[in-house]
Design an enzyme around this catalytic site. Structure first.
Site, PDB file in Angstrom:
ATOM      1  N   ASP A  54      28.730  61.633  65.935  1.00 18.70           N
ATOM      2  CA  ASP A  54      27.500  61.698  65.144  1.00 18.70           C
ATOM      3  C   ASP A  54      26.682  60.450  65.477  1.00 18.70           C
ATOM      4  OD1 ASP A  54      25.549  61.587  63.209  1.00 18.70           O
ATOM      5  OD2 ASP A  54      26.863  62.281  61.597  1.00 18.70           O
ATOM      6  N   LEU A  55      25.496  60.650  65.995  1.00 22.06           N
ATOM      7  CA  LEU A  55      24.685  59.515  66.465  1.00 22.06           C
ATOM      8  C   LEU A  55      24.296  58.558  65.337  1.00 22.06           C
ATOM      9  CD1 LEU A  55      22.362  61.457  68.928  1.00 22.06           C
ATOM     10  CD2 LEU A  55      24.164  59.831  69.568  1.00 22.06           C
ATOM     11  N   TYR A 139       9.288  64.405  64.641  1.00 20.20           N
ATOM     12  CA  TYR A 139      10.051  64.488  65.903  1.00 20.20           C
ATOM     13  C   TYR A 139       9.316  63.712  67.006  1.00 20.20           C
ATOM     14  CZ  TYR A 139      11.691  66.685  70.239  1.00 20.20           C
ATOM     15  OH  TYR A 139      12.154  66.912  71.515  1.00 20.20           O
TER      16      TYR A 139
HETATM   17  C1  15L Z   1      10.512  69.838  72.854  1.00 23.48           C
HETATM   18  O1  15L Z   1      10.528  68.605  72.805  1.00 23.48           O
HETATM   19  C2  15L Z   1      11.545  70.636  72.184  1.00 23.48           C
HETATM   20  O2  15L Z   1      12.807  69.986  72.181  1.00 23.48           O
HETATM   21  C3  15L Z   1      11.687  72.024  72.730  1.00 23.48           C
HETATM   22  O3  15L Z   1      12.368  72.792  71.767  1.00 23.48           O
HETATM   23  C4  15L Z   1      10.342  72.679  73.088  1.00 23.48           C
HETATM   24  O4  15L Z   1       9.714  73.059  71.947  1.00 23.48           O
HETATM   25  C5  15L Z   1       9.496  71.749  73.928  1.00 23.48           C
HETATM   26  O5  15L Z   1       9.427  70.451  73.394  1.00 23.48           O
HETATM   27  C6  15L Z   1       8.068  72.241  74.114  1.00 23.48           C
HETATM   28  O6  15L Z   1       7.132  71.543  73.753  1.00 23.48           O
HETATM   29  O7  15L Z   1       7.886  73.333  74.656  1.00 23.48           O
END
Ligand code: 15L
Length: 270
Positions: A54-55, A139
């Protein structure tokens, strides 16, 4: 002579979509591939070591990194999620990884950043690695943070990183946006190889895309990596353009980050 093989290479996120691909394709680049994930990894194959980790657990990450010459860091949450989830896996996780790298003298990391670090640019914008970041969610913010962590650990401790702002790395591009953002599995592997073995990269940011015809990103500041993509989204264009086009104001047509720009808010139910 330039190095072409690492003694023990750590791949985090090895049970994820791209991790499963890289488990196979990175194998020629190392004597031993140490694979980790928070999810089960199946049985160890020859030249593999498996370590569930687990990070967000600092000591576990420290033990994971010990003995590795380089790291390909694919681990963490890979989509837009509530902040607390991103905080544990991506923000604390990347800190734990770099601290472990410092303690165990790891000299090179390839960091899976993402196009979502710049997702709120419009699709009419053209960017290079020096364009200011414009994250499209928690994210994307965590990927900006990871890139800045890499920059700091290079300046302070000399640990080199190639941060790959991965576009859309799937078997085949499936929609109009991916005609611009697609990164084939073969090109992802090649870009990681360049990231691991090119000397003197400092902290390099590179956009991870195949040789697509119409692109939003300019890799002029990563030319020293010598990355030459072999694939292109072009053969998929006719099939994709035969699909109905999204409305002109749909985020998938307006912003580089597509649907990620319209996720959330997540906090109102709490
Ligand atoms: C990402 O960073 C995601 O991990 C992946 O699930 C895709 O959604 C991708 O980008 C994207 O932008 O297509």
């Amino acid at each position: 002579m330039e190095e072409t093989r690492i003694g023990r290479l750590l791949l985090t996120g090895a049970a994820g979509g791209l991790g499963q691909v890289l488990r196979r394709t990175l194998k020629p680049m190392a004597e031993v591939l140490r694979l980790s994930d928070v999810h089960p990894l199946g049985d160890a194959q020859p030249h593999e070591e498996l370590q569930v980790c687990d990070l967000s657990d600092k000591q576990a990450v420290d033990a994971l990194v010990q003995g590795c010459g380089a790291v390909v860091h694919m681990g963490g949450v890979s989509v837009e999620r509530p902040f607390d989830e991103i905080l544990e896996a991506n923000i604390k996780g990347v800190f734990h990884l770099y601290e472990a790298a410092r303690r165990h003298q790891v000299r090179r990391i390839v960091f899976a950043s993402s196009n979502h670090a710049v997702g709120f640019y419009r699709q009419s914008d053209r960017l290079d690695a020096r364009s200011p970041t414009r994250p499209d969610g928690y994210y994307g913010l965590s990927k900006v943070y990871g890139e800045q962590m890499a920059s700091f650990y290079y300046d302070r401790y000399g640990i080199e990183t190639v941060s790959i702002r991965i576009g859309t790395s799937v078997a085949e591009p499936l929609d109009r946006r991916a005609l611009h953002t697609w990164l084939s599995f073969g090109d992802l592997t090649e870009l990681i190889r360049c990231g691991l073995f090119t000397p003197d990269v400092g902290h390099t940011v590179v956009f991870g895309m195949s040789d697509n015809k119409e692109v939003w990103w300019d890799n002029r500041y990563a030319a020293h990596l010598g990355f030459v993509p072999a694939d292109s989204s072009e053969p998929f264009r006719a099939r994709i353009e035969a699909q109905p086009a999204p409305a002109a104001d749909d985020p998938v047509r307006v912003y580089q980050g597509g649907v990620f720009t319209a996720r959330g808010p997540f906090e109102d139910a709490n």
